[in-house]
Design a protein around this motif. Structure first.
Motif, PDB file in Angstrom:
ATOM      1  N   LEU A 124      57.371  50.418  49.239  1.00  0.00           N
ATOM      2  CA  LEU A 124      58.024  51.674  49.661  1.00  0.00           C
ATOM      3  C   LEU A 124      57.000  52.803  49.691  1.00  0.00           C
ATOM      4  CD1 LEU A 124      61.463  53.233  48.741  1.00  0.00           C
ATOM      5  CD2 LEU A 124      59.394  54.606  48.418  1.00  0.00           C
ATOM      6  N   HIS A 129      59.758  51.008  54.288  1.00  0.00           N
ATOM      7  CA  HIS A 129      60.157  50.154  53.162  1.00  0.00           C
ATOM      8  C   HIS A 129      60.343  48.735  53.716  1.00  0.00           C
ATOM      9  CE1 HIS A 129      61.485  48.966  49.332  1.00  0.00           C
ATOM     10  NE2 HIS A 129      62.633  49.604  49.228  1.00  0.00           N
ATOM     11  N   CYS A 167      63.954  58.792  57.627  1.00  0.00           N
ATOM     12  CA  CYS A 167      63.499  58.274  56.321  1.00  0.00           C
ATOM     13  C   CYS A 167      62.914  56.872  56.462  1.00  0.00           C
ATOM     14  CB  CYS A 167      64.624  58.323  55.288  1.00  0.00           C
ATOM     15  SG  CYS A 167      65.748  56.911  55.340  1.00  0.00           S
ATOM     16  N   ASN A 168      62.272  56.429  55.378  1.00  0.00           N
ATOM     17  CA  ASN A 168      61.621  55.110  55.349  1.00  0.00           C
ATOM     18  C   ASN A 168      62.546  53.960  55.762  1.00  0.00           C
ATOM     19  OD1 ASN A 168      63.131  55.452  52.981  1.00  0.00           O
ATOM     20  ND2 ASN A 168      61.340  55.532  51.655  1.00  0.00           N
ATOM     21  N   ASP A 230      71.781  55.008  53.714  1.00  0.00           N
ATOM     22  CA  ASP A 230      70.835  55.173  52.608  1.00  0.00           C
ATOM     23  C   ASP A 230      71.079  56.573  52.044  1.00  0.00           C
ATOM     24  OD1 ASP A 230      68.655  55.033  50.866  1.00  0.00           O
ATOM     25  OD2 ASP A 230      67.124  55.245  52.425  1.00  0.00           O
ATOM     26  N   VAL A 231      70.501  56.859  50.901  1.00  0.00           N
ATOM     27  CA  VAL A 231      70.688  58.187  50.296  1.00  0.00           C
ATOM     28  C   VAL A 231      70.280  59.293  51.275  1.00  0.00           C
ATOM     29  CG1 VAL A 231      70.450  57.461  47.897  1.00  0.00           C
ATOM     30  CG2 VAL A 231      68.388  58.020  49.221  1.00  0.00           C
ATOM     31  N   SER A 234      65.969  61.350  49.743  1.00  0.00           N
ATOM     32  CA  SER A 234      65.022  60.317  49.292  1.00  0.00           C
ATOM     33  C   SER A 234      64.139  60.862  48.177  1.00  0.00           C
ATOM     34  CB  SER A 234      64.147  59.873  50.466  1.00  0.00           C
ATOM     35  OG  SER A 234      64.883  59.026  51.318  1.00  0.00           O
ATOM     36  N   MET A 235      63.500  59.932  47.447  1.00  0.00           N
ATOM     37  CA  MET A 235      62.602  60.336  46.357  1.00  0.00           C
ATOM     38  C   MET A 235      61.489  61.223  46.906  1.00  0.00           C
ATOM     39  SD  MET A 235      62.325  56.821  44.131  1.00  0.00           S
ATOM     40  CE  MET A 235      62.421  55.651  45.489  1.00  0.00           C
ATOM     41  N   CYS A 270      70.656  49.908  50.821  1.00  0.00           N
ATOM     42  CA  CYS A 270      69.520  49.373  50.052  1.00  0.00           C
ATOM     43  C   CYS A 270      69.679  49.628  48.553  1.00  0.00           C
ATOM     44  CB  CYS A 270      68.226  49.985  50.568  1.00  0.00           C
ATOM     45  SG  CYS A 270      68.216  51.790  50.522  1.00  0.00           S
ATOM     46  N   LEU A 271      70.503  50.606  48.187  1.00  0.00           N
ATOM     47  CA  LEU A 271      70.723  51.045  46.805  1.00  0.00           C
ATOM     48  C   LEU A 271      69.459  51.694  46.231  1.00  0.00           C
ATOM     49  CD1 LEU A 271      72.800  48.027  45.376  1.00  0.00           C
ATOM     50  CD2 LEU A 271      73.659  50.094  46.511  1.00  0.00           C
TER      51      LEU A 271
HETATM   52  N1  NVA Z   1      65.115  56.302  51.175  1.00  0.00           N
HETATM   53  C1  NVA Z   1      65.173  55.991  49.766  1.00  0.00           C
HETATM   54  C2  NVA Z   1      65.102  54.513  49.570  1.00  0.00           C
HETATM   55  C3  NVA Z   1      65.195  54.066  48.125  1.00  0.00           C
HETATM   56  C4  NVA Z   1      65.134  52.582  47.958  1.00  0.00           C
HETATM   57  C5  NVA Z   1      64.040  56.701  49.035  1.00  0.00           C
HETATM   58  O1  NVA Z   1      62.916  56.722  49.559  1.00  0.00           O
HETATM   59  O2  NVA Z   1      64.271  57.279  47.967  1.00  0.00           O
END
Ligand code: NVA
Ligand code: CP
Length: 319
Positions: A124, A129, A167-168, A230-231, A234-235, A270-271
């Protein structure tokens, strides 16, 4: 330079199909005990960001392949005190047999691959990812194939992704889905539409661009075979949280939106999930939600990815 897996397109379609077939074998044979694919090898698993699934599945996976997994929190490395990525990678190249990294910039995984001389796996980045998207392709095959998971079962299937389409996960699903002939529809607010970098990834890999973007959720969901989200935050994007939650609200995957998809469609994530934000609790926990199959399959698919890298690098002096 050793063969690495930094982007979805780093394996050819034929190699990826081999990865999926191997993952299926590993899944069936898991109880048979440890294998010797990574015998005598130490693999560094480096984390610059939090992780549950990726960390556990790689640590168990390297062990099950006969290797020694070394989980490294990046803040424990001298890298966090200013040692360069180049020197860190060169040092790791003297000790290890392979590296798995979760970090921010895609350039960092590339630098590790260039400087370590080892196979490197992208676990990631902000951009991609690919371990998750390969696992998702495999999981869809399990649900769409009549018998053994078959890449042809993905052809022409509609995968609708909702939320942050820059996002990824959105980018990796567009690339992996494109490799296997899926119709990928990325749906979210215009402000978070895919950036030109995604077109660049298709161009660089020489594969035709098979995804489209829409801001109309009903158009995206209608007749979809797989509905994915997905969220929204993201982080690394935490400071944009308030804006993102507001602007992405119309793209929540709830009973109404999921109801527009195909009658045998599956829900994917993906959680970790934020129930009540990008997905309603009802859809997340519904019978058609395959989230735990996705999570389990990380182990089998990643073991197959590592095995494929060992095979491809054999005799090259890489490992
Ligand atoms: N898009 C999310 C995926 C987490 C598995 C992130 O980058 O936080
Ligand atoms: N899906 C995924 O990569 O999960 P973790 O962040 O828990 O590793």
């Amino acid at each position: 330079m050793a063969r690495s897996f930094l982007k979805d397109t780093d394996f050819t379609e034929k190699e990826a199909a081999e990865v999926f077939a191997l993952a299926h074998r590993y899944k069936k044979l898991r109880s048979a005990g440890r294998l010797d694919v990574l015998q005598g090898q130490s693999w560094g698993l480096i984390f610059f960001k939090k992780s549950t699934r990726t960390r556990l599945s790689f640590e168990a996976g390297v062990y099950e392949l006969g290797g020694h997994p070394m989980v490294i929190n990046a803040s424990d490395l001298q890298l966090s005190r200013g040692e360069t990525v180049e020197d860190t990678a060169k040092i790791m190249g003297r000790f290890l047999h392979g590296i798995v990294i979760r970090t921010f910039e895609q350039e960092m995984v590339e630098k590790f691959a260039e400087n370590s001389g080892l196979p490197v796996v992208n676990a990631l980045t902000d951009l991609l990812h690919p371990c998750q998207s390969y696992t998702d392709m495999f999981t869809m095959m399990e649900f769409f194939s009549a018998g053994e998971p078959d890449v042809d079962s993905l052809k022409g299937k509609k995968l609708a992704f909702f939320g942050d389409t820059a996002c990824n996960m959105a980018y990796s699903l567009a690339l992996s889905g494109g490799m296997f002939g899926m119709e990928v529809v990325l749906c979210g607010p215009e402000e978070f539409a895919p950036q030109p970098v995604l077109d660049g990834l298709f161009k660089e890999a020489g594969i035709s661009k098979t995804f489209r973007f829409t801001s109309d959720p009903e158009d995206a969901a209608r007749g979809a075979d797989a509905v994915y989200t997905d969220v929204w935050v993201s982080m690394g994007k935490e400071e944009e949280k308030a804006e993102r939650l507001k602007i992405m609200a119309p793209y929540q995957v709830n009973e109404k939106l999921f109801g527009l998809s195909g009658k045998n469609s599956i829900f994917m994530h993906c959680l970790p999930a934020h129930s009540g934000e990008e997905v309603s609790e009802g859809v997340l926990r519904s019978k058609r939600s395959v989230i735990f199959d996705q999570a389990e399959n990380r182990l089998h698919v990643q073991k197959a990815i590592l095995s494929m890298l060992v095979k491809k690098n054999r005799g090259t002096g890489g490992i």
